[in-house]
Design a protein around this motif. Structure first.
Motif, PDB file in Angstrom:
ATOM      1  N   ASP A  92       0.813  -1.224   0.000  1.00 15.00           N
ATOM      2  CA  ASP A  92       0.000   0.000   0.000  1.00 15.00           C
ATOM      3  C   ASP A  92       0.843   1.270   0.000  1.00 15.00           C
ATOM      4  O   ASP A  92       0.313   2.378   0.018  1.00 15.00           O
ATOM      5  N   PHE A  93       2.205   1.129  -0.030  1.00 14.22           N
ATOM      6  CA  PHE A  93       3.071   2.293  -0.112  1.00 14.22           C
ATOM      7  C   PHE A  93       3.200   2.797  -1.553  1.00 14.22           C
ATOM      8  O   PHE A  93       3.719   3.875  -1.796  1.00 14.22           O
ATOM      9  N   PHE A  94       2.669   2.001  -2.482  1.00 10.82           N
ATOM     10  CA  PHE A  94       2.807   2.333  -3.905  1.00 10.82           C
ATOM     11  C   PHE A  94       1.507   2.917  -4.449  1.00 10.82           C
ATOM     12  O   PHE A  94       0.446   2.666  -3.895  1.00 10.82           O
ATOM     13  N   PRO A  95       1.624   3.739  -5.543  1.00  7.07           N
ATOM     14  CA  PRO A  95       2.819   4.100  -6.306  1.00  7.07           C
ATOM     15  C   PRO A  95       3.723   5.062  -5.543  1.00  7.07           C
ATOM     16  O   PRO A  95       3.279   5.756  -4.634  1.00  7.07           O
ATOM     17  N   GLY A  96       4.999   5.058  -5.958  1.00  3.71           N
ATOM     18  CA  GLY A  96       5.968   5.922  -5.306  1.00  3.71           C
ATOM     19  C   GLY A  96       7.030   6.378  -6.284  1.00  3.71           C
ATOM     20  O   GLY A  96       7.012   6.023  -7.474  1.00  3.71           O
ATOM     21  N   ILE A  97       7.951   7.176  -5.766  1.00  8.91           N
ATOM     22  CA  ILE A  97       9.065   7.675  -6.565  1.00  8.91           C
ATOM     23  C   ILE A  97      10.360   7.257  -5.876  1.00  8.91           C
ATOM     24  O   ILE A  97      10.577   7.577  -4.706  1.00  8.91           O
ATOM     25  N   LEU A  98      11.189   6.516  -6.595  1.00  8.13           N
ATOM     26  CA  LEU A  98      12.470   6.065  -6.061  1.00  8.13           C
ATOM     27  C   LEU A  98      13.556   7.052  -6.485  1.00  8.13           C
ATOM     28  O   LEU A  98      13.736   7.308  -7.673  1.00  8.13           O
ATOM     29  N   LYS A  99      14.268   7.608  -5.499  1.00  5.70           N
ATOM     30  CA  LYS A  99      15.281   8.623  -5.776  1.00  5.70           C
ATOM     31  C   LYS A  99      16.616   8.209  -5.162  1.00  5.70           C
ATOM     32  O   LYS A  99      16.657   7.744  -4.022  1.00  5.70           O
ATOM     33  N   VAL A 100      17.689   8.397  -5.912  1.00  6.00           N
ATOM     34  CA  VAL A 100      19.011   8.143  -5.343  1.00  6.00           C
ATOM     35  C   VAL A 100      19.248   9.135  -4.211  1.00  6.00           C
ATOM     36  O   VAL A 100      18.794  10.290  -4.257  1.00  6.00           O
ATOM     37  N   ALA A 101      19.950   8.681  -3.180  1.00  2.00           N
ATOM     38  CA  ALA A 101      20.165   9.542  -2.012  1.00  2.00           C
ATOM     39  C   ALA A 101      21.114  10.691  -2.333  1.00  2.00           C
ATOM     40  O   ALA A 101      20.995  11.776  -1.768  1.00  2.00           O
ATOM     41  N   LYS A 102      22.057  10.460  -3.279  1.00  3.94           N
ATOM     42  CA  LYS A 102      23.037  11.490  -3.603  1.00  3.94           C
ATOM     43  C   LYS A 102      23.138  11.681  -5.113  1.00  3.94           C
ATOM     44  O   LYS A 102      22.880  10.757  -5.887  1.00  3.94           O
ATOM     45  N   LEU A 103      23.480  12.886  -5.530  1.00  6.77           N
ATOM     46  CA  LEU A 103      23.826  13.233  -6.919  1.00  6.77           C
ATOM     47  C   LEU A 103      22.641  13.276  -7.878  1.00  6.77           C
ATOM     48  O   LEU A 103      22.837  13.288  -9.093  1.00  6.77           O
ATOM     49  N   GLY A 104      21.420  13.337  -7.379  1.00  2.31           N
ATOM     50  CA  GLY A 104      20.264  13.476  -8.265  1.00  2.31           C
ATOM     51  C   GLY A 104      19.857  14.938  -8.401  1.00  2.31           C
ATOM     52  O   GLY A 104      19.988  15.720  -7.469  1.00  2.31           O
ATOM     53  N   TYR A 105      19.371  15.323  -9.596  1.00  2.00           N
ATOM     54  CA  TYR A 105      18.893  16.693  -9.810  1.00  2.00           C
ATOM     55  C   TYR A 105      18.077  16.737 -11.088  1.00  2.00           C
ATOM     56  O   TYR A 105      18.248  15.897 -11.984  1.00  2.00           O
ATOM     57  N   ASP A 106      17.166  17.711 -11.178  1.00  2.00           N
ATOM     58  CA  ASP A 106      16.375  17.962 -12.383  1.00  2.00           C
ATOM     59  C   ASP A 106      15.749  16.688 -12.961  1.00  2.00           C
ATOM     60  O   ASP A 106      15.768  16.458 -14.166  1.00  2.00           O
ATOM     61  N   GLY A 107      15.184  15.865 -12.105  1.00  2.00           N
ATOM     62  CA  GLY A 107      14.525  14.658 -12.575  1.00  2.00           C
ATOM     63  C   GLY A 107      15.464  13.504 -12.825  1.00  2.00           C
ATOM     64  O   GLY A 107      15.013  12.384 -13.109  1.00  2.00           O
TER      65      GLY A 107
END
Length: 398
Positions: free
Chosen positions: A144-159
């Protein structure tokens, strides 16, 4: 670290140091030079936007000791152009120079896990999230946590460095796709709006905020920001007062010196912090034309020991990003945007970043529309979108 106090002052005519050569650095250079300073930029590229306007360029990787020593020897005060500078480099500079922001505050903003834990510790809401460091963690998350967005903890930007995960069965594959590095999985939220606040905090701990901007995105990249002096249905004075208070609280709790942007989600009238950026921010570009003092001039003032500038809004504004897509025709071939037609729109200010190559999704510049009537600006922004062939979300339809 070098001790910071109210007696610290770098007089105009002196050198200021900047690590990073992107467009934020270019606009910083312009502001510093307007106040009479000379800027030395440390960056590995020969053709970056800031390098082309800086007074001196140290061509060096961000973790090269010789380059850092040369930068440190030229100037008393150093700032950063983006947050993903190696922490070891920030520590090196902080022992020799006044570094704004401090290495410790940047370290928190560099890592989504640290950032969310820190903000939560202030009793400020963040989006529901789960930390994932290995495949086993993927199995522990409820359906039930989904849908979600998985993001790297470091070095991510502008999508970049993030992917949508619609169902739990997709999670492991998406984690592998991102390189099996530490990630944050955020639960998808249905947003009422997105707001950002730029804060400037000086060496004495004095703090001012810029008027909040309402932001719109396309494919994970900021497309436009709206700031108005007049009332509008999408503005909520109570909400705006609260986000400004939270932004100041975060800056003060971080013991932050410099310019900081705090991004917010508004969900069912609840305010949630999305993320923080320890630098000037794309959504604050309107301040270059619409405020007494821009976010970049504040950055210069803070690192030089000058008084904070007035953040009052002089004009309503709509800022629109110009991505590299504008330079491509429907057939995929490169074309030159119709600058003459664009600049025939009254109240329009054009800012191009001097990048040599247009690429899709690459930020090439921005425009700011200025005026008293936000609905008139809305119509002009729509006209602009037709000229450039871009999407624009009319605020009159929000």
């Amino acid at each position: 670290m070098v001790f910071l106090n109210s007696n610290f002052f770098v007089k105009p005519g002196s050198w200021l140091g900047l690590v990073g050569g992107g467009q934020l650095g270019r606009m910083f250079c312009h502001s510093a030079q307007n106040l009479g300073y000379k800027v030395v930029v440390l960056d590995p590229s020969d053709i970056s936007p800031a390098v082309s306007v800086a007074d001196l360029h140290i061509k060096s990787s961000y973790d090269d000791k010789n380059g850092l020593e040369r930068l440190s020897s030229i100037c008393k005060s150093v700032t950063i152009e983006f947050e993903n500078i190696p922490f070891s480099s920030l520590e090196f500079l902080s022992k020799r120079n006044v570094l704004t922001p401090t290495a410790s505050s940047v370290a928190i903003a560099q890592n989504r896990i640290f950032e969310k834990n820190f903000i939560s510790s202030l009793n400020v809401d963040v989006a529901p999230y789960k930390v994932i460091v290995n495949k086993t963690d993927c199995d522990l998350i409820d359906h039930d946590f989904f849908p979600g967005i998985l993001k790297v903890a470091k070095l991510g930007y502008d999508g970049k460095g993030q992917v949508t995960v619609r169902e739990k069965k997709e999670l492991k594959d998406k984690f592998v796709f991102l390189g099996e590095v530490p990630c944050v999985l955020e639960k998808f939220l249905s947003l009422d709006r997105e707001i950002s606040v730029v804060v400037a905090r000086n060496l004495d701990g004095d703090c001012v905020v810029f008027p909040p901007a309402i932001n719109f995105h396309e494919c994970g990249i900021l497309s436009s920001s709206v700031v108005t002096r007049s009332n509008h249905e999408i503005y909520d004075n109570t909400c705006f007062s609260e986000v400004c208070s939270i932004a100041k609280k975060i800056a003060e709790s971080l013991n932050y010196y410099g310019v900081l942007c705090v991004e917010f989600f508004v969900v069912d009238n609840n305010i949630i912090v999305n993320e923080i950026a320890p630098r000037p921010h794309n959504s604050g570009h309107y301040s270059m034309d619409a405020c007494f003092t821009s976010q970049f001039e504040q950055q210069v003032r803070i690192m030089s020991g000058l008084p904070l500038g007035n953040t009052e809004l002089l004009s309503s504004s709509i800022m629109i990003n110009l991505l590299g897509d504008v330079w491509f025709g429907s057939d995929g071939n490169l074309i030159e945007p119709d600058w003459r037609k664009l600049l025939s729109i009254s109240g329009l200010k054009l800012h191009l970043y001097g990048k040599e190559e247009a690429r899709r999704s690459r930020k090439m510049g921005h425009v700011t529309l200025l005026g008293n009537d936000i609905y008139d600006l809305d119509e002009k922004a729509y006209d602009l979108s037709l000229i450039l062939g871009i999407n624009y979300t009319k605020i009159s339809k929000v």
